[in-house]
Design a protein around this motif. Sequence first.
Motif, PDB file in Angstrom:
ATOM      1  N   VAL A  18       0.849  -1.203   0.000  1.00 54.58           N
ATOM      2  CA  VAL A  18       0.000   0.000   0.000  1.00 54.58           C
ATOM      3  C   VAL A  18       0.878   1.245   0.000  1.00 54.58           C
ATOM      4  O   VAL A  18       0.609   2.211  -0.728  1.00 54.58           O
ATOM      5  N   MET A  21       2.076   1.930  -3.357  1.00 55.71           N
ATOM      6  CA  MET A  21       1.035   2.460  -4.238  1.00 55.71           C
ATOM      7  C   MET A  21       0.716   3.914  -3.897  1.00 55.71           C
ATOM      8  O   MET A  21       0.620   4.762  -4.779  1.00 55.71           O
ATOM      9  N   ARG A  22       0.499   4.182  -2.630  1.00 59.67           N
ATOM     10  CA  ARG A  22       0.164   5.518  -2.127  1.00 59.67           C
ATOM     11  C   ARG A  22       0.950   5.707  -0.841  1.00 59.67           C
ATOM     12  O   ARG A  22       0.632   5.125   0.190  1.00 59.67           O
ATOM     13  N   THR A  25      -0.896   6.560   2.641  1.00 54.85           N
ATOM     14  CA  THR A  25      -2.149   5.900   3.028  1.00 54.85           C
ATOM     15  C   THR A  25      -1.963   4.906   4.163  1.00 54.85           C
ATOM     16  O   THR A  25      -2.712   4.935   5.143  1.00 54.85           O
ATOM     17  N   GLY A 119       4.890  -2.774  -4.337  1.00 50.72           N
ATOM     18  CA  GLY A 119       3.750  -1.886  -4.586  1.00 50.72           C
ATOM     19  C   GLY A 119       4.079  -0.762  -5.547  1.00 50.72           C
ATOM     20  O   GLY A 119       3.260  -0.403  -6.401  1.00 50.72           O
ATOM     21  N   GLY A 123       2.459  -1.692  -8.863  1.00 50.60           N
ATOM     22  CA  GLY A 123       1.329  -0.782  -9.053  1.00 50.60           C
ATOM     23  C   GLY A 123       1.489   0.070 -10.296  1.00 50.60           C
ATOM     24  O   GLY A 123       0.537   0.278 -11.060  1.00 50.60           O
ATOM     25  N   GLU A 145      -7.244   2.473  -7.963  1.00 48.35           N
ATOM     26  CA  GLU A 145      -6.026   2.219  -7.192  1.00 48.35           C
ATOM     27  C   GLU A 145      -6.103   2.895  -5.820  1.00 48.35           C
ATOM     28  O   GLU A 145      -5.693   2.312  -4.810  1.00 48.35           O
ATOM     29  N   ALA A 149      -5.952   0.827  -2.341  1.00 50.49           N
ATOM     30  CA  ALA A 149      -4.941   1.098  -1.319  1.00 50.49           C
ATOM     31  C   ALA A 149      -5.585   1.294   0.051  1.00 50.49           C
ATOM     32  O   ALA A 149      -5.109   0.741   1.051  1.00 50.49           O
TER      33      ALA A 149
END
Length: 162
Positions: A18, A21-22, A25, A119, A123, A145, A149
């Motif tokens: 996660v 990805m972000r 977050t 990720g 991602g 996405e 996340a």
Amino acid sequence: MAMAILTWLVAVPLLGVVTGMRSMTAMAVLCWFAYRGDLSLDDTWAAWAGKLTTAIIFTVLAVGELVADKLPKTPNRTAPFPLLVRVILGGLVGAIVAAGLNGSEFEGVILGVGGALIGAFGGFLVRREIVIRFGGKDWPVALVEDASAIICAVFAMGIVTG
């Protein structure tokens, strides 16, 4: 025993994914779980993550990132600086979870960093491939996405806190 295995083999790496990805977050979700008392960080070096102020700051940063991700001039997550931030935060998230579980912070860092790298690159490649294959715009894929996340971070913290 089974929850401990799930935590170390699934939840901590998933929080890293996660983060890849972000970047903000997983940290924001972790801070809210700690603030609510679901992950006890009292008497650890990571007690700061369980404060309301920290949870609010990381939530604001996470929302800002969700918005900034949609802007055309935002650099790729695999560019050196964004990738470095994701790796550092992935390791931090893993270490904080480990501290809350009285586990090895070193193992938490390794699992978080590994997840963050997966990720970030995974991602990026998946998102790019979906946009190319379906010939669509990046925006709707980015929103999916974002939701993924958030859901994965809450799911992973649910595993961590049992």
